[in-house]
Design a protein around this motif. Structure first.
Motif, short mmCIF file in Angstrom:
data_model
loop_
_atom_site.label_atom_id
_atom_site.label_comp_id
_atom_site.label_asym_id
_atom_site.label_seq_id
_atom_site.Cartn_x
_atom_site.Cartn_y
_atom_site.Cartn_z
N ASP A 262 0.82 -1.21 0.00
CA ASP A 262 0.00 0.00 0.00
C ASP A 262 0.86 1.26 0.00
O ASP A 262 0.52 2.25 -0.65
N VAL A 263 1.97 1.25 0.71
CA VAL A 263 2.88 2.40 0.71
C VAL A 263 3.42 2.62 -0.70
O VAL A 263 3.48 3.75 -1.18
N LYS A 264 3.81 1.54 -1.38
CA LYS A 264 4.30 1.67 -2.76
C LYS A 264 3.20 2.24 -3.66
O LYS A 264 3.48 3.06 -4.53
N GLU A 265 1.98 1.80 -3.47
CA GLU A 265 0.86 2.32 -4.26
C GLU A 265 0.66 3.81 -3.98
O GLU A 265 0.44 4.60 -4.90
N LEU A 266 0.74 4.20 -2.72
CA LEU A 266 0.58 5.62 -2.36
C LEU A 266 1.67 6.46 -2.99
O LEU A 266 1.40 7.52 -3.57
N ILE A 267 2.89 6.00 -2.92
CA ILE A 267 4.02 6.73 -3.51
C ILE A 267 3.79 6.91 -5.01
O ILE A 267 4.06 7.98 -5.56
N LYS A 268 3.28 5.87 -5.64
CA LYS A 268 2.99 5.95 -7.07
C LYS A 268 1.87 6.97 -7.33
O LYS A 268 1.97 7.79 -8.24
N LEU A 269 0.80 6.91 -6.54
CA LEU A 269 -0.31 7.84 -6.71
C LEU A 269 0.11 9.29 -6.50
O LEU A 269 -0.42 10.20 -7.13
N MET A 270 1.07 9.49 -5.61
CA MET A 270 1.55 10.85 -5.34
C MET A 270 2.45 11.38 -6.45
O MET A 270 2.80 12.56 -6.46
#
Length: 141
Positions: free
Chosen positions: A27-35
């Motif tokens: 989820d952190v990797k997904e958030l970083i991507k979304l940001m």
């Protein structure tokens, strides 16, 4: 018998915690991507590579890429340490809303504007340093 029970229980708890940890990292990797962090990193990477002479580009690129791996790990670690898994999930939900998508789109524009401003800053800084060294401004060509 009790030792086997507690050993199995400990193993199950450990496996469950590991699975949750992996979900949190995902989820952190997904958030970083979304940001838009990977896009920012790539834009900066390309900009840095352009500043190197062609004969040094290959060596520089390898060193830069190894540093960027460390940078990406540090960014991920920052989110893992500063936010709970539930908070990360909430932030992801925000970035998936229309306002979050708008913010991400605007961030991309901000990256371009920032890089243009950075180039202008370095150019002006060079002129100021020239003035400090010589006591006069550079002649315009």
């Amino acid at each position: 018998m009790n030792k086997i029970f507690y050993t199995v229980l400990l193993l199950l708890v450990t496996l469950f915690a590991k699975a949750q940890d992996n979900d949190f990292k995902k989820d952190v990797k997904e958030l970083i991507k979304l940001m838009g962090v990977p896009e920012q990193v790539e834009y900066t990477r390309e900009d840095e590579i352009l500043s190197v002479s062609p004969e040094n580009e290959e060596v520089f690129t390898k060193q830069l890429d190894s540093l960027l791996l460390v940078y990406n790990e540090k960014v991920e670690l920052h989110f893992l340490e500063k936010y709970t898994h539930d908070e990360v999930k909430e932030i992801i939900r925000f970035y998936e809303t229309p306002l979050g998508k708008k913010l991400t789109k605007e961030n991309r524009g901000y990256i371009s504007a920032y890089n243009e401003a950075k180039h202008m800053y370095y150019e002006l800084q060079g002129e100021i340093l020239y003035f400090i060294k010589t006591g006069r401004y550079k002649e315009k060509e």
